[in-house]
Design a protein around this motif. Structure first.
Motif, PDB file in Angstrom:
ATOM      1  N   ALA A  28      58.579  75.416  10.556  1.00 60.26           N
ATOM      2  CA  ALA A  28      57.702  76.190  10.032  1.00 60.26           C
ATOM      3  C   ALA A  28      57.016  77.070  10.801  1.00 60.26           C
ATOM      4  O   ALA A  28      56.890  78.240  10.083  1.00 60.26           O
ATOM      5  CB  ALA A  28      56.551  75.082   9.531  1.00 60.26           C
ATOM      6  N   GLU A  29      57.073  77.051  11.934  1.00 56.55           N
ATOM      7  CA  GLU A  29      56.323  78.351  12.729  1.00 56.55           C
ATOM      8  C   GLU A  29      57.219  79.134  13.127  1.00 56.55           C
ATOM      9  O   GLU A  29      57.130  80.507  13.086  1.00 56.55           O
ATOM     10  CB  GLU A  29      55.698  77.622  14.069  1.00 56.55           C
ATOM     11  CG  GLU A  29      54.552  76.794  13.882  1.00 56.55           C
ATOM     12  CD  GLU A  29      54.082  76.153  15.083  1.00 56.55           C
ATOM     13  OE1 GLU A  29      54.889  76.516  16.466  1.00 56.55           O
ATOM     14  OE2 GLU A  29      53.205  75.404  15.078  1.00 56.55           O
ATOM     15  N   LYS A  30      58.742  78.757  13.405  1.00 51.86           N
ATOM     16  CA  LYS A  30      59.568  79.813  14.160  1.00 51.86           C
ATOM     17  C   LYS A  30      60.555  80.010  13.142  1.00 51.86           C
ATOM     18  O   LYS A  30      61.443  81.192  13.449  1.00 51.86           O
ATOM     19  CB  LYS A  30      59.979  79.228  15.412  1.00 51.86           C
ATOM     20  CG  LYS A  30      58.902  79.011  16.515  1.00 51.86           C
ATOM     21  CD  LYS A  30      59.302  78.818  17.780  1.00 51.86           C
ATOM     22  CE  LYS A  30      58.356  78.794  18.684  1.00 51.86           C
ATOM     23  NZ  LYS A  30      58.851  78.385  20.255  1.00 51.86           N
ATOM     24  N   GLY A  31      61.080  79.334  11.979  1.00 45.71           N
ATOM     25  CA  GLY A  31      62.205  79.437  11.488  1.00 45.71           C
ATOM     26  C   GLY A  31      63.583  78.496  12.160  1.00 45.71           C
ATOM     27  O   GLY A  31      63.193  78.072  13.161  1.00 45.71           O
ATOM     28  N   PHE A  32      64.565  78.692  11.337  1.00 40.32           N
ATOM     29  CA  PHE A  32      65.326  77.717  12.067  1.00 40.32           C
ATOM     30  C   PHE A  32      66.323  78.110  13.037  1.00 40.32           C
ATOM     31  O   PHE A  32      66.592  77.687  14.291  1.00 40.32           O
ATOM     32  CB  PHE A  32      66.562  77.369  10.892  1.00 40.32           C
ATOM     33  CG  PHE A  32      67.518  76.344  11.095  1.00 40.32           C
ATOM     34  CD1 PHE A  32      67.406  75.140  11.274  1.00 40.32           C
ATOM     35  CD2 PHE A  32      68.772  76.703  11.859  1.00 40.32           C
ATOM     36  CE1 PHE A  32      68.398  74.146  11.431  1.00 40.32           C
ATOM     37  CE2 PHE A  32      69.675  75.838  11.836  1.00 40.32           C
ATOM     38  CZ  PHE A  32      69.613  74.688  12.068  1.00 40.32           C
ATOM     39  N   GLY A 106      51.403  71.262   2.221  1.00 39.76           N
ATOM     40  CA  GLY A 106      51.839  72.004   3.254  1.00 39.76           C
ATOM     41  C   GLY A 106      53.271  71.800   3.743  1.00 39.76           C
ATOM     42  O   GLY A 106      53.714  72.590   4.714  1.00 39.76           O
ATOM     43  N   ARG A 107      54.064  70.676   3.325  1.00 41.58           N
ATOM     44  CA  ARG A 107      55.298  70.572   3.967  1.00 41.58           C
ATOM     45  C   ARG A 107      56.352  71.356   3.107  1.00 41.58           C
ATOM     46  O   ARG A 107      57.490  71.693   3.669  1.00 41.58           O
ATOM     47  CB  ARG A 107      55.702  69.080   3.524  1.00 41.58           C
ATOM     48  CG  ARG A 107      54.559  68.173   4.693  1.00 41.58           C
ATOM     49  CD  ARG A 107      54.875  66.753   4.521  1.00 41.58           C
ATOM     50  NE  ARG A 107      54.158  65.858   5.327  1.00 41.58           N
ATOM     51  CZ  ARG A 107      54.498  65.526   6.663  1.00 41.58           C
ATOM     52  NH1 ARG A 107      55.693  65.737   6.880  1.00 41.58           N
ATOM     53  NH2 ARG A 107      53.805  64.748   7.214  1.00 41.58           N
ATOM     54  N   LEU A 108      56.437  71.329   1.836  1.00 46.26           N
ATOM     55  CA  LEU A 108      57.486  71.802   0.936  1.00 46.26           C
ATOM     56  C   LEU A 108      57.627  73.414   1.337  1.00 46.26           C
ATOM     57  O   LEU A 108      58.629  73.886   1.361  1.00 46.26           O
ATOM     58  CB  LEU A 108      57.289  71.686  -0.347  1.00 46.26           C
ATOM     59  CG  LEU A 108      58.662  71.749  -1.461  1.00 46.26           C
ATOM     60  CD1 LEU A 108      58.439  70.825  -2.521  1.00 46.26           C
ATOM     61  CD2 LEU A 108      58.412  73.361  -1.984  1.00 46.26           C
ATOM     62  N   GLY A 109      56.514  74.195   1.014  1.00 47.91           N
ATOM     63  CA  GLY A 109      56.718  75.523   1.297  1.00 47.91           C
ATOM     64  C   GLY A 109      57.188  76.258   2.496  1.00 47.91           C
ATOM     65  O   GLY A 109      58.151  76.991   2.238  1.00 47.91           O
ATOM     66  N   PRO A 110      56.940  75.745   3.759  1.00 42.94           N
ATOM     67  CA  PRO A 110      57.480  76.578   4.754  1.00 42.94           C
ATOM     68  C   PRO A 110      58.993  76.124   4.891  1.00 42.94           C
ATOM     69  O   PRO A 110      59.789  77.084   5.213  1.00 42.94           O
ATOM     70  CB  PRO A 110      56.636  75.995   5.908  1.00 42.94           C
ATOM     71  CG  PRO A 110      55.410  75.544   5.290  1.00 42.94           C
ATOM     72  CD  PRO A 110      55.843  75.156   3.980  1.00 42.94           C
ATOM     73  N   VAL A 111      59.442  75.067   4.491  1.00 41.51           N
ATOM     74  CA  VAL A 111      60.665  74.682   4.424  1.00 41.51           C
ATOM     75  C   VAL A 111      61.625  75.190   3.501  1.00 41.51           C
ATOM     76  O   VAL A 111      62.758  75.807   3.778  1.00 41.51           O
ATOM     77  CB  VAL A 111      60.986  73.064   4.252  1.00 41.51           C
ATOM     78  CG1 VAL A 111      62.617  72.463   4.435  1.00 41.51           C
ATOM     79  CG2 VAL A 111      60.404  72.312   5.460  1.00 41.51           C
ATOM     80  N   ALA A 112      61.015  75.430   2.136  1.00 42.29           N
ATOM     81  CA  ALA A 112      61.718  76.205   1.152  1.00 42.29           C
ATOM     82  C   ALA A 112      61.937  77.592   1.576  1.00 42.29           C
ATOM     83  O   ALA A 112      62.678  78.288   1.346  1.00 42.29           O
ATOM     84  CB  ALA A 112      60.878  76.078   0.032  1.00 42.29           C
ATOM     85  N   LYS A 113      60.852  78.085   2.393  1.00 38.65           N
ATOM     86  CA  LYS A 113      60.901  79.738   2.737  1.00 38.65           C
ATOM     87  C   LYS A 113      61.906  79.586   3.724  1.00 38.65           C
ATOM     88  O   LYS A 113      62.780  80.653   3.662  1.00 38.65           O
ATOM     89  CB  LYS A 113      59.380  79.986   3.155  1.00 38.65           C
ATOM     90  CG  LYS A 113      59.706  81.503   3.961  1.00 38.65           C
ATOM     91  CD  LYS A 113      58.456  81.707   4.526  1.00 38.65           C
ATOM     92  CE  LYS A 113      58.410  82.830   5.530  1.00 38.65           C
ATOM     93  NZ  LYS A 113      57.340  83.241   6.313  1.00 38.65           N
ATOM     94  N   MET A 114      62.097  78.890   4.690  1.00 38.85           N
ATOM     95  CA  MET A 114      63.149  78.857   5.827  1.00 38.85           C
ATOM     96  C   MET A 114      64.633  78.947   5.016  1.00 38.85           C
ATOM     97  O   MET A 114      65.516  79.490   5.341  1.00 38.85           O
ATOM     98  CB  MET A 114      62.734  77.675   6.753  1.00 38.85           C
ATOM     99  CG  MET A 114      63.889  77.673   7.907  1.00 38.85           C
ATOM    100  SD  MET A 114      63.482  76.304   9.002  1.00 38.85           S
ATOM    101  CE  MET A 114      64.193  74.940   8.149  1.00 38.85           C
ATOM    102  N   VAL A 115      64.589  77.800   4.020  1.00 38.01           N
ATOM    103  CA  VAL A 115      66.048  77.556   3.497  1.00 38.01           C
ATOM    104  C   VAL A 115      66.493  79.309   2.874  1.00 38.01           C
ATOM    105  O   VAL A 115      67.453  79.649   2.978  1.00 38.01           O
ATOM    106  CB  VAL A 115      66.047  76.741   2.307  1.00 38.01           C
ATOM    107  CG1 VAL A 115      67.307  76.673   1.592  1.00 38.01           C
ATOM    108  CG2 VAL A 115      65.860  75.402   3.253  1.00 38.01           C
ATOM    109  N   ILE A 116      65.620  79.493   2.041  1.00 40.97           N
ATOM    110  CA  ILE A 116      65.773  80.799   1.517  1.00 40.97           C
ATOM    111  C   ILE A 116      66.134  82.177   2.360  1.00 40.97           C
ATOM    112  O   ILE A 116      67.008  82.843   2.135  1.00 40.97           O
ATOM    113  CB  ILE A 116      64.591  81.447   0.604  1.00 40.97           C
ATOM    114  CG1 ILE A 116      64.451  80.299  -0.553  1.00 40.97           C
ATOM    115  CG2 ILE A 116      64.565  82.946  -0.098  1.00 40.97           C
ATOM    116  CD1 ILE A 116      63.258  80.560  -1.534  1.00 40.97           C
ATOM    117  N   GLY A 117      65.526  82.051   3.486  1.00 38.23           N
ATOM    118  CA  GLY A 117      65.651  83.165   4.350  1.00 38.23           C
ATOM    119  C   GLY A 117      66.799  83.056   5.388  1.00 38.23           C
ATOM    120  O   GLY A 117      67.420  83.981   5.911  1.00 38.23           O
ATOM    121  N   GLU A 118      67.253  81.837   5.557  1.00 32.78           N
ATOM    122  CA  GLU A 118      68.287  81.685   6.711  1.00 32.78           C
ATOM    123  C   GLU A 118      69.595  81.050   6.334  1.00 32.78           C
ATOM    124  O   GLU A 118      70.445  80.905   6.928  1.00 32.78           O
ATOM    125  CB  GLU A 118      67.764  80.773   7.890  1.00 32.78           C
ATOM    126  CG  GLU A 118      66.334  81.630   8.428  1.00 32.78           C
ATOM    127  CD  GLU A 118      65.897  80.898   9.593  1.00 32.78           C
ATOM    128  OE1 GLU A 118      66.724  80.871  10.660  1.00 32.78           O
ATOM    129  OE2 GLU A 118      64.899  80.533   9.897  1.00 32.78           O
TER     130      GLU A 118
END
Length: 214
Positions: A28-32, A106-118
């Protein structure tokens, strides 16, 4: 723990969960791409060697994060969708309320953002997210739409497309919170957004929309 059971045994059994929680925080903090196994091990309070006892790669860790921290919350959504005897309008309100609660955790949002971005560089992220999250919700709610159509509650149409239409504002709300709010955009009340969207969408989907607010 039973009397006489070694204390280290409880700690050993707890380690996979602690590592998964640490991975969620670091992702969530750094991305994958930027997340390092060293960082995750340090956050979990274990050595990198201990981490490798449970997870060989970052992809394995991501899969565990989704399956242990995000996907279990979807069980309630599937249960709502598959139960009989509930009016479709009430079902959608329940599902939206549950999903809003999951996002608020607060769990789903950061992970979803990471999936979309990476996901372009790491397609395994998209594959896991699709199989363990998106497909589960899409299939469960599509079944509910088809059942409501068979009962004469919902207008004819592609059940899958109906679900995608329902989900649109959820995705926008998550991205707004994760992408724009951190740079100063006004926050959106996701629960209010989904509740309002449910009423608007239902008026278009139901054969007798005047019953939506009953």
């Amino acid at each position: 723990m039973q009397a006489g059971q070694p204390k280290w045994r409880r700690r050993s059994e707890a380690r996979p969960g602690e590592i998964i929680e640490a991975a969620l925080a670091v992702f969530a903090e750094k991305g994958f791409a930027a997340a390092r196994l060293d960082d995750i091990a340090a956050r979990a309070g274990v050595s990198k060697g201990a981490l490798y006892l449970y997870f060989e790669t970052k992809q394995d860790l991501f899969r565990a994060v989704v399956r242990e921290t995000v996907a279990p919350n979807l069980t309630a959504v599937e249960a709502f969708a598959d139960q009989g005897g509930l009016a479709f309008a009430d079902l959608i309100r329940l599902i939206f309320a549950r999903i809003a609660d999951v996002v608020a955790e607060g769990r789903l949002g950061p992970v979803a953002k990471m999936v979309i971005g990476e996901s372009r560089n790491f397609p395994e992220l998209a594959r896991v997210w699709h199989e363990d999250v998106v497909s589960r919700v899409l299939n469960a709610v599509s079944r509910a739409v088809a059942a409501a159509q068979a009962r004469g509650e919902v207008r004819a149409g592609d059940a899958r497309l109906y679900v995608l239409s329902l989900a649109g504002p959820l995705l926008m709300g998550v991205l707004w919170r994760e992408v724009f709010v951190p740079i100063g955009a006004e926050p959106i009340d996701l629960k209010a957004l989904l509740a309002q969207h449910a009423e608007v969408a239902l008026k278009g989907m139901l054969l007798e929309p005047e019953r939506v607010g009953a």
